[in-house]
Each structure stands twice: as C-alpha cells, then as structure tokens.
Design a protein around this motif. Structure first.
Motif, PDB file in Angstrom:
ATOM      1  N   PHE A 118      77.390  47.323  39.617  1.00  0.00           N
ATOM      2  CA  PHE A 118      77.648  45.885  39.508  1.00  0.00           C
ATOM      3  C   PHE A 118      76.951  45.129  40.633  1.00  0.00           C
ATOM      4  N   ARG A 119      77.033  45.668  41.843  1.00  0.00           N
ATOM      5  CA  ARG A 119      76.412  45.018  42.994  1.00  0.00           C
ATOM      6  C   ARG A 119      74.899  44.966  42.841  1.00  0.00           C
ATOM      7  N   GLN A 120      74.326  46.061  42.312  1.00  0.00           N
ATOM      8  CA  GLN A 120      72.891  46.098  42.099  1.00  0.00           C
ATOM      9  C   GLN A 120      72.470  45.121  40.998  1.00  0.00           C
ATOM     10  N   ASP A 121      73.242  45.087  39.907  1.00  0.00           N
ATOM     11  CA  ASP A 121      72.933  44.161  38.813  1.00  0.00           C
ATOM     12  C   ASP A 121      73.013  42.713  39.290  1.00  0.00           C
ATOM     13  N   LYS A 122      73.996  42.430  40.122  1.00  0.00           N
ATOM     14  CA  LYS A 122      74.157  41.079  40.662  1.00  0.00           C
ATOM     15  C   LYS A 122      72.969  40.717  41.539  1.00  0.00           C
ATOM     16  N   ALA A 123      72.510  41.700  42.339  1.00  0.00           N
ATOM     17  CA  ALA A 123      71.355  41.462  43.206  1.00  0.00           C
ATOM     18  C   ALA A 123      70.120  41.144  42.373  1.00  0.00           C
ATOM     19  N   ALA A 125      70.029  39.913  39.320  1.00  0.00           N
ATOM     20  CA  ALA A 125      70.193  38.619  38.671  1.00  0.00           C
ATOM     21  C   ALA A 125      69.961  37.462  39.638  1.00  0.00           C
ATOM     22  N   GLU A 126      70.305  37.642  40.895  1.00  0.00           N
ATOM     23  CA  GLU A 126      70.187  36.569  41.878  1.00  0.00           C
ATOM     24  C   GLU A 126      68.857  36.598  42.619  1.00  0.00           C
ATOM     25  N   GLY A 127      67.991  37.565  42.292  1.00  0.00           N
ATOM     26  CA  GLY A 127      66.644  37.539  42.843  1.00  0.00           C
ATOM     27  C   GLY A 127      66.451  38.213  44.183  1.00  0.00           C
ATOM     28  N   PHE A 128      67.162  39.287  44.437  1.00  0.00           N
ATOM     29  CA  PHE A 128      66.951  40.022  45.678  1.00  0.00           C
ATOM     30  C   PHE A 128      67.362  41.472  45.491  1.00  0.00           C
ATOM     31  N   LEU A 129      66.971  42.305  46.442  1.00  0.00           N
ATOM     32  CA  LEU A 129      67.427  43.683  46.477  1.00  0.00           C
ATOM     33  C   LEU A 129      67.789  44.041  47.904  1.00  0.00           C
ATOM     34  N   PHE A 130      68.594  45.093  48.051  1.00  0.00           N
ATOM     35  CA  PHE A 130      68.947  45.603  49.365  1.00  0.00           C
ATOM     36  C   PHE A 130      68.185  46.895  49.621  1.00  0.00           C
ATOM     37  N   PRO A 163      55.656  42.938  58.110  1.00  0.00           N
ATOM     38  CA  PRO A 163      56.082  43.934  57.118  1.00  0.00           C
ATOM     39  C   PRO A 163      57.191  44.819  57.672  1.00  0.00           C
ATOM     40  N   ILE A 164      57.950  45.415  56.757  1.00  0.00           N
ATOM     41  CA  ILE A 164      58.975  46.370  57.151  1.00  0.00           C
ATOM     42  C   ILE A 164      58.716  47.706  56.470  1.00  0.00           C
ATOM     43  N   LEU A 165      59.073  48.810  57.161  1.00  0.00           N
ATOM     44  CA  LEU A 165      58.956  50.143  56.596  1.00  0.00           C
ATOM     45  C   LEU A 165      60.316  50.602  56.095  1.00  0.00           C
ATOM     46  N   VAL A 166      60.330  51.154  54.886  1.00  0.00           N
ATOM     47  CA  VAL A 166      61.571  51.593  54.265  1.00  0.00           C
ATOM     48  C   VAL A 166      61.389  53.013  53.761  1.00  0.00           C
ATOM     49  N   HIS A 167      62.359  53.879  54.053  1.00  0.00           N
ATOM     50  CA  HIS A 167      62.297  55.262  53.566  1.00  0.00           C
ATOM     51  C   HIS A 167      62.730  55.289  52.101  1.00  0.00           C
ATOM     52  N   MET A 168      61.746  55.134  51.209  1.00  0.00           N
ATOM     53  CA  MET A 168      62.017  55.042  49.784  1.00  0.00           C
ATOM     54  C   MET A 168      60.735  55.364  49.028  1.00  0.00           C
ATOM     55  N   SER A 169      60.860  55.911  47.853  1.00  0.00           N
ATOM     56  CA  SER A 169      59.685  56.214  47.042  1.00  0.00           C
ATOM     57  C   SER A 169      59.272  54.982  46.235  1.00  0.00           C
ATOM     58  N   MET A 170      58.023  54.971  45.786  1.00  0.00           N
ATOM     59  CA  MET A 170      57.547  53.877  44.946  1.00  0.00           C
ATOM     60  C   MET A 170      58.326  53.847  43.631  1.00  0.00           C
ATOM     61  N   LYS A 171      58.644  55.018  43.112  1.00  0.00           N
ATOM     62  CA  LYS A 171      59.403  55.078  41.855  1.00  0.00           C
ATOM     63  C   LYS A 171      60.768  54.424  42.029  1.00  0.00           C
ATOM     64  N   ALA A 172      61.432  54.732  43.151  1.00  0.00           N
ATOM     65  CA  ALA A 172      62.779  54.190  43.385  1.00  0.00           C
ATOM     66  C   ALA A 172      62.754  52.673  43.527  1.00  0.00           C
ATOM     67  N   VAL A 173      61.790  52.149  44.265  1.00  0.00           N
ATOM     68  CA  VAL A 173      61.761  50.698  44.455  1.00  0.00           C
ATOM     69  C   VAL A 173      61.319  49.998  43.177  1.00  0.00           C
ATOM     70  N   SER A 174      60.424  50.608  42.410  1.00  0.00           N
ATOM     71  CA  SER A 174      59.974  49.968  41.167  1.00  0.00           C
ATOM     72  C   SER A 174      61.120  49.844  40.166  1.00  0.00           C
ATOM     73  N   GLU A 175      62.066  50.794  40.204  1.00  0.00           N
ATOM     74  CA  GLU A 175      63.217  50.735  39.309  1.00  0.00           C
ATOM     75  C   GLU A 175      64.184  49.614  39.684  1.00  0.00           C
ATOM     76  N   LYS A 176      64.114  49.154  40.926  1.00  0.00           N
ATOM     77  CA  LYS A 176      64.990  48.079  41.388  1.00  0.00           C
ATOM     78  C   LYS A 176      64.387  46.695  41.160  1.00  0.00           C
ATOM     79  N   LEU A 177      63.082  46.641  40.872  1.00  0.00           N
ATOM     80  CA  LEU A 177      62.389  45.366  40.734  1.00  0.00           C
ATOM     81  C   LEU A 177      62.286  44.958  39.258  1.00  0.00           C
ATOM     82  N   PRO A 178      62.407  43.663  38.960  1.00  0.00           N
ATOM     83  CA  PRO A 178      62.264  43.197  37.572  1.00  0.00           C
ATOM     84  C   PRO A 178      60.830  43.372  37.081  1.00  0.00           C
TER      85      PRO A 178
END
Length: 231
Positions: A118-123, A125-130, A163-178
């Motif tokens: 729910f928190r991710q879906d809300k993020a 919908a409101e135009g951001f990710l954590f 810029p910021i560095l984040v320990h995350m894969s491209m696949k993981a971040v792409s799934e969070k982006l519209p």
C-alpha cells in the motif's frame, strides 16, 4: 523484506527465526537478545520489519521502538496482553501474544506485506519513490530525476544538487518507476521521458548528455517515444 528479531528469551528468539525462515519474502538479517546491540545495528542498517519483544531487561520494547530514529514496521511479541493498546498507539502492524503458532505469525506478516505494498502504491500514485541512501530512507520525486545509471552493484540517481548512490539493481528500480515516465534505453541507463531533448535510433540526448540506445531496447524506445509524439 528484511527483518530483525529482538527477544531476551533464546527459545522465543529461535522460534521467530524458524518462522521467518519458512516464510517466503522474509529475510532475517540480524537477531538480538538485548536492545543495546540491536540499537547500534539498526542505527546503521535500516530494515523493513522488526519483531520486537515488549518485556526486555534494560528497557521495554515499547521504549526501544519509541527512540528509534528510522522506524521500520514493527510486530510486537509478548506474553502480556495489557501492552497491546500501547503497542498499537506506536502504529504497530500487529501484536503477537505468546505462545503463538505459525498461522498467527503468518497472518501478522501478511498484514506487514499488505501495508508495504500500500505504501509503495501510494508513493507511485503521488509521484515519488523511497530508496535507501546513507543508512536511511530517502524520498525521491520522479520530476527531480535527470538520469539513472548502473554502476556495478549500485545505481547512480542524478538529482540536484548532486547525484546519489543507491545499493539497488536496475531491474529493481525500474519496477518501482512508472513505465510511461521512464524508459530503459540501455542496460546501464534509465531515462526520464520528459527530459529528452532529442533522439535518433542510436542516441538519446538529455541536456549535454548523450545516452546510447542499445539494440535490445531500440524497439521499445522507439514505440514509446513515437506514442509520446502523437499525444
């Protein structure tokens, strides 16, 4: 979903560990029998979910959770039902009364997973990710992202002022982006569509940057950008 378990009773801690081990989607990253060591760990290692005993020798689990700077979701465990109200006042996901079986544990975990979704879906919908950055959650607005670049086990998110560095894969971040706002142009690059200045079948230009379009992604890049031009 990463987890930490805290309980001063070794047998109770072992039980929670075994339940976590048999639950798909949970990963136990640390367990503790006292809140001092747990606090030091959690200060530098953000986690998604905390299983926390209320009755602890140095301070109560309620006191420990209250003083955490970066609070994860929490499921309290205790043999004393009178602490339930106070636990829920701290926005606990659930309250497990000892002794509890796996079915009751799984029900509490499902609540946590539903809330996380729910928190991710809300993020979205409101135009951001954590994202996790410098041992804490950082809120990144889509409109502020200039480019995302892969760097080994990290991604570099280009935002202002730096810029910021984040320990995350491209696949993981792409799934969070519209998908309508961001496009994978190359195995090393994700591009915000609205920032594209020009493009051809091989290159996307954003400001003074030239982003290569790999053969693998040419078709989907072309189709999305053509669709945008027709709108």
């Amino acid at each position: 979903m990463t987890c930490v378990a805290i309980d001063d009773e070794p047998l109770a801690l072992q039980l929670v560990q075994s339940y976590i081990g048999k639950t798909e989607g949970l990963e136990l990253v640390a367990k503790f029998t006292d809140t001092v060591e747990a606090g030091e760990f959690m200060e530098n290692n953000p986690v998604d979910l905390l299983f926390l005993d209320v009755q602890m020798p140095d301070e109560s689990g309620l006191q420990f959770f209250s003083r955490l700077k970066n609070k994860p979701m929490v499921i309290f465990t205790t043999a004393f039902s009178q602490f339930a109200v106070e636990g829920f006042n701290l926005d606990a996901i659930d309250y497990l009364l000892k002794p509890f079986d796996y079915d009751r544990f799984a029900k509490a975990v499902n609540k946590a997973m539903e809330f996380a979704q729910f928190r991710q879906d809300k993020a979205v919908a409101e135009g951001f990710l954590f994202v996790k950055h410098n041992y804490q959650w950082a809120k990144i607005y889509y409109k502020d992202i200039e480019l995302i670049e892969a760097l080994d086990d990290y991604i570099k998110i280009y935002i202002q002022p730096k810029p910021i560095l984040v320990h995350m894969s491209m696949k993981a971040v792409s799934e969070k982006l519209p998908a309508e706002k961001f496009i994978r142009a190359h195995r090393s690059y994700i591009v915000p569509v609205d920032r594209i200045n020009s493009w051809n079948k091989n290159i996307i230009r954003i400001g003074d940057k030239s982003i290569p379009i790999s053969y693998t992604y040419q078709k989907q890049v072309y189709e999305l950008l053509q669709k945008k031009m027709e709108m």
